[in-house]
Design a protein around this motif. Structure first.
Motif, PDB file in Angstrom:
ATOM      1  N   TYR A 166      15.588 -12.792  -8.895  1.00 28.54           N
ATOM      2  CA  TYR A 166      15.371 -12.538  -7.471  1.00 28.54           C
ATOM      3  C   TYR A 166      14.145 -11.639  -7.265  1.00 28.54           C
ATOM      4  CZ  TYR A 166      20.161 -14.228  -7.014  1.00 28.54           C
ATOM      5  OH  TYR A 166      21.313 -14.994  -7.070  1.00 28.54           O
ATOM      6  N   PRO A 167      13.332 -11.922  -6.248  1.00 27.36           N
ATOM      7  CA  PRO A 167      12.221 -11.025  -5.920  1.00 27.36           C
ATOM      8  C   PRO A 167      12.708  -9.606  -5.602  1.00 27.36           C
ATOM      9  CG  PRO A 167      11.950 -13.121  -4.787  1.00 27.36           C
ATOM     10  CD  PRO A 167      13.320 -13.135  -5.397  1.00 27.36           C
ATOM     11  N   VAL A 168      11.920  -8.626  -6.022  1.00 28.40           N
ATOM     12  CA  VAL A 168      12.188  -7.217  -5.689  1.00 28.40           C
ATOM     13  C   VAL A 168      11.279  -6.878  -4.515  1.00 28.40           C
ATOM     14  CG1 VAL A 168      12.289  -4.855  -6.539  1.00 28.40           C
ATOM     15  CG2 VAL A 168      12.686  -6.767  -8.119  1.00 28.40           C
ATOM     16  N   ASN A 169      11.858  -6.898  -3.304  1.00 30.62           N
ATOM     17  CA  ASN A 169      11.063  -6.803  -2.076  1.00 30.62           C
ATOM     18  C   ASN A 169      10.625  -5.392  -1.733  1.00 30.62           C
ATOM     19  OD1 ASN A 169      11.345  -9.575  -1.448  1.00 30.62           O
ATOM     20  ND2 ASN A 169      13.384  -9.208  -0.621  1.00 30.62           N
ATOM     21  N   THR A 170      11.422  -4.411  -2.127  1.00 29.58           N
ATOM     22  CA  THR A 170      11.187  -3.065  -1.600  1.00 29.58           C
ATOM     23  C   THR A 170      11.601  -2.010  -2.613  1.00 29.58           C
ATOM     24  OG1 THR A 170      11.626  -1.589   0.293  1.00 29.58           O
ATOM     25  CG2 THR A 170      13.462  -2.940  -0.488  1.00 29.58           C
ATOM     26  N   MET A 171      10.972  -0.852  -2.511  1.00 23.19           N
ATOM     27  CA  MET A 171      11.333   0.316  -3.323  1.00 23.19           C
ATOM     28  C   MET A 171      11.179   1.562  -2.447  1.00 23.19           C
ATOM     29  SD  MET A 171       9.497  -0.512  -6.987  1.00 23.19           S
ATOM     30  CE  MET A 171       7.874  -0.672  -6.267  1.00 23.19           C
ATOM     31  N   VAL A 215      10.043  -4.577 -12.424  1.00 28.09           N
ATOM     32  CA  VAL A 215       9.391  -3.367 -11.908  1.00 28.09           C
ATOM     33  C   VAL A 215       8.579  -2.758 -13.039  1.00 28.09           C
ATOM     34  CG1 VAL A 215       9.797  -1.000 -11.096  1.00 28.09           C
ATOM     35  CG2 VAL A 215      11.110  -2.894 -10.117  1.00 28.09           C
ATOM     36  N   ALA A 216       7.367  -2.312 -12.722  1.00 27.30           N
ATOM     37  CA  ALA A 216       6.520  -1.609 -13.697  1.00 27.30           C
ATOM     38  C   ALA A 216       6.349  -0.167 -13.253  1.00 27.30           C
ATOM     39  CB  ALA A 216       5.158  -2.288 -13.808  1.00 27.30           C
ATOM     40  N   ILE A 217       6.391   0.732 -14.213  1.00 27.53           N
ATOM     41  CA  ILE A 217       6.153   2.159 -13.974  1.00 27.53           C
ATOM     42  C   ILE A 217       4.782   2.498 -14.543  1.00 27.53           C
ATOM     43  CG2 ILE A 217       6.954   4.504 -14.459  1.00 27.53           C
ATOM     44  CD1 ILE A 217       8.817   2.904 -12.608  1.00 27.53           C
ATOM     45  N   GLU A 218       3.877   2.971 -13.672  1.00 31.52           N
ATOM     46  CA  GLU A 218       2.481   3.214 -14.052  1.00 31.52           C
ATOM     47  C   GLU A 218       2.091   4.669 -13.767  1.00 31.52           C
ATOM     48  OE1 GLU A 218       0.163   0.854 -15.077  1.00 31.52           O
ATOM     49  OE2 GLU A 218       1.363  -0.980 -14.897  1.00 31.52           O
ATOM     50  N   TYR A 219       1.090   5.160 -14.501  1.00 29.66           N
ATOM     51  CA  TYR A 219       0.619   6.540 -14.335  1.00 29.66           C
ATOM     52  C   TYR A 219      -0.880   6.555 -14.043  1.00 29.66           C
ATOM     53  CZ  TYR A 219       5.164   7.767 -16.208  1.00 29.66           C
ATOM     54  OH  TYR A 219       6.520   7.882 -16.381  1.00 29.66           O
ATOM     55  N   PHE A 220      -1.299   7.519 -13.227  1.00 27.10           N
ATOM     56  CA  PHE A 220      -2.720   7.635 -12.875  1.00 27.10           C
ATOM     57  C   PHE A 220      -3.563   8.146 -14.046  1.00 27.10           C
ATOM     58  CE2 PHE A 220      -0.906   8.408  -8.454  1.00 27.10           C
ATOM     59  CZ  PHE A 220      -1.210   7.137  -7.996  1.00 27.10           C
ATOM     60  N   MET A 270       0.855  -1.188   0.000  1.00 22.71           N
ATOM     61  CA  MET A 270       0.000   0.000   0.000  1.00 22.71           C
ATOM     62  C   MET A 270       0.890   1.235   0.000  1.00 22.71           C
ATOM     63  SD  MET A 270      -3.254   0.290   2.555  1.00 22.71           S
ATOM     64  CE  MET A 270      -2.464   0.795   4.081  1.00 22.71           C
ATOM     65  N   SER A 271       0.435   2.299  -0.653  1.00 21.96           N
ATOM     66  CA  SER A 271       1.200   3.548  -0.672  1.00 21.96           C
ATOM     67  C   SER A 271       0.244   4.704  -0.905  1.00 21.96           C
ATOM     68  CB  SER A 271       2.259   3.500  -1.782  1.00 21.96           C
ATOM     69  OG  SER A 271       3.064   4.665  -1.799  1.00 21.96           O
ATOM     70  N   ALA A 272       0.528   5.841  -0.274  1.00 20.52           N
ATOM     71  CA  ALA A 272      -0.326   7.034  -0.405  1.00 20.52           C
ATOM     72  C   ALA A 272       0.503   8.215  -0.888  1.00 20.52           C
ATOM     73  CB  ALA A 272      -0.978   7.370   0.931  1.00 20.52           C
ATOM     74  N   VAL A 273      -0.121   9.055  -1.714  1.00 23.31           N
ATOM     75  CA  VAL A 273       0.496  10.316  -2.133  1.00 23.31           C
ATOM     76  C   VAL A 273      -0.634  11.299  -2.432  1.00 23.31           C
ATOM     77  CG1 VAL A 273       0.615   9.719  -4.600  1.00 23.31           C
ATOM     78  CG2 VAL A 273       2.222  11.387  -3.649  1.00 23.31           C
ATOM     79  N   PRO A 290       6.758  10.759  -5.809  1.00 20.79           N
ATOM     80  CA  PRO A 290       6.595  11.948  -4.952  1.00 20.79           C
ATOM     81  C   PRO A 290       5.758  13.054  -5.595  1.00 20.79           C
ATOM     82  CG  PRO A 290       8.892  11.219  -4.957  1.00 20.79           C
ATOM     83  CD  PRO A 290       8.186  10.416  -6.000  1.00 20.79           C
ATOM     84  N   ASP A 291       5.773  13.133  -6.950  1.00 23.80           N
ATOM     85  CA  ASP A 291       5.017  14.207  -7.605  1.00 23.80           C
ATOM     86  C   ASP A 291       3.538  13.861  -7.795  1.00 23.80           C
ATOM     87  OD1 ASP A 291       4.939  12.431  -9.721  1.00 23.80           O
ATOM     88  OD2 ASP A 291       6.114  13.668 -11.106  1.00 23.80           O
ATOM     89  N   GLY A 292       3.136  12.663  -7.355  1.00 26.58           N
ATOM     90  CA  GLY A 292       1.730  12.296  -7.379  1.00 26.58           C
ATOM     91  C   GLY A 292       1.178  11.883  -8.729  1.00 26.58           C
ATOM     92  N   THR A 293       2.044  11.643  -9.713  1.00 31.52           N
ATOM     93  CA  THR A 293       1.548  11.335 -11.059  1.00 31.52           C
ATOM     94  C   THR A 293       1.389   9.837 -11.321  1.00 31.52           C
ATOM     95  OG1 THR A 293       3.794  11.374 -11.974  1.00 31.52           O
ATOM     96  CG2 THR A 293       2.516  13.439 -12.049  1.00 31.52           C
ATOM     97  N   GLY A 294       1.963   8.998 -10.447  1.00 29.84           N
ATOM     98  CA  GLY A 294       1.865   7.562 -10.702  1.00 29.84           C
ATOM     99  C   GLY A 294       2.546   6.753  -9.622  1.00 29.84           C
ATOM    100  N   PHE A 295       2.893   5.507  -9.959  1.00 30.85           N
ATOM    101  CA  PHE A 295       3.484   4.622  -8.962  1.00 30.85           C
ATOM    102  C   PHE A 295       4.353   3.571  -9.635  1.00 30.85           C
ATOM    103  CE2 PHE A 295      -0.660   2.975 -10.173  1.00 30.85           C
ATOM    104  CZ  PHE A 295      -0.446   1.612 -10.379  1.00 30.85           C
ATOM    105  N   ALA A 296       5.242   2.994  -8.853  1.00 28.22           N
ATOM    106  CA  ALA A 296       6.054   1.861  -9.294  1.00 28.22           C
ATOM    107  C   ALA A 296       5.549   0.615  -8.579  1.00 28.22           C
ATOM    108  CB  ALA A 296       7.525   2.102  -8.984  1.00 28.22           C
TER     109      ALA A 296
END
Length: 341
Positions: free
Chosen positions: A247-252, A215-220, A148-151, A201-207
């Protein structure tokens, strides 16, 4: 001092005794909060390498977050969300779920706490209200909450079944079922189980990261032009004996100033990425074991890294848990300008 390695950072004294689950820097100071399977939340002053305090949740803690430098929230395997005041040494139970609570976020503008659970619900708590009356929203989800993540005004929730739900925070505690519906309900663009979601941080999307080294880069913004910018990439893999080991990517974690981000994998490696220019800026390798969690300080000058075995290879001998705090050079985290073609 427990030890230091110039490339890895300073190793903090008094590390968790079992399985680090989360690292959070305060947004008001340089204090660092760590939660772990040993049932503890520990508050560090990492720049002085001192343990400022510890709190026993009395069950494995799966996530923790700050309200302010004194007050924290913890959630864990006992299905409870708790509040603890380090200065006043006061503990209170905020509420609970029917199954373990995996994720916590404090929504700064409203003071409301959001908990996400393996019982496939989100619950919003107003800690100012009496226990029993403080659950201001209960929202059903299509699967167990994994991340979960909030911005800004958005909350992004990743669940089992590769569901990604984007909520407008302003409507969540309204009590209106219409406003509590997700603004967007997506399927993860990664084929395998997700591990971590972190908002830009700029609120435009999420990883979004997965167990399969991607890793996927997504936009709102759902417009065709913006959606055309989204992409996914491979990372945290190496070739051994002619085979690609993944290897699993556990954290960003995103840099609060430059918007670049780190990924931490079960290969014991931290990579720093420039997402906009789609390239790796820097790598910190040879941590003792899996990277379980990572966090940037509020100004981005320090990176905390938890080297903590995540049992991706099952029960086996492994190094003890450790937390490193590394001072970052600007050249390691600042995007490099594109060269003129």
């Amino acid at each position: 001092m427990a030890g230091s390695n110039a490339s890895l950072g300073v190793q903090l004294d008094n590390p968790p005794a079992d399985g680090v689950t989360a690292l959070r820097f305060s947004t008001n100071s340089d204090l660092l909060l760590a939660s772990s399977w040993d049932g503890m939340a520990r508050l560090y002053d990492p720049l002085r390498n001192s343990l400022r305090g510890s709190y026993s949740h009395q069950a494995p803690v799966l996530d923790t977050c700050f309200q302010d430098d004194s007050i924290i929230y913890t959630a864990g395997l006992d299905c409870l969300v708790k509040r603890y005041d380090f200065f006043g040494r006061m503990e209170s139970i905020i509420g609970g779920h029917n199954k373990p609570v995996r994720c916590l976020e404090v929504l700064r503008d409203s003071g409301v706490v959001v908990s996400g659970s393996w019982d496939s619900t989100l619950r919003l708590w107003d800690p100012r209200l009496p226990q029993g009356q403080n659950c201001v929203a209960l929202i059903g989800l299509p699967g167990k909450v994994f991340t979960m993540s909030a911005v800004g005004t958005r909350l992004v929730v990743g669940t089992s079944g590769r569901h990604v739900l984007v909520y407008d925070i302003r409507g969540l505690s309204s009590g209106s079922p219409e406003q509590q519906r997700p603004e967007q309900h997506r399927e993860s663009s990664l084929k395998y189980q997700m591990r971590c979601i972190r908002c830009f941080p700029d609120g435009t999307g999420f990883a979004l990261s997965s167990v399969e080294g991607r890793v996927a880069i997504e936009y709102f913004d759902q417009s065709e032009a913006v959606q055309a910018k989204k992409y996914a990439f491979k990372c945290h893999r190496k070739s051994e004996g002619g085979k690609d080991v993944v290897y699993p990517v556990n954290t960003m974690a995103f840099h609060p100033v430059f918007g670049t981000f780190v990924t931490g994998g079960c290969d014991g490696v931290v990579n720093i990425w420039d997402g906009k220019n789609q390239k790796r800026l820097f790598q910190i390798a040879n941590y003792p074991t899996s990277i379980a969690a990572a966090a940037f300080s509020r100004d981005g000058t320090h990176l905390a890294v938890a080297s903590s075995y995540t049992y991706e290879m099952g029960e086996r001998e492994h190094p003890g848990d450790s937390i490193f705090v590394r001072e970052m050079n600007e050249v390691e985290v600042k995007p490099k300008p594109r060269k003129a073609s």
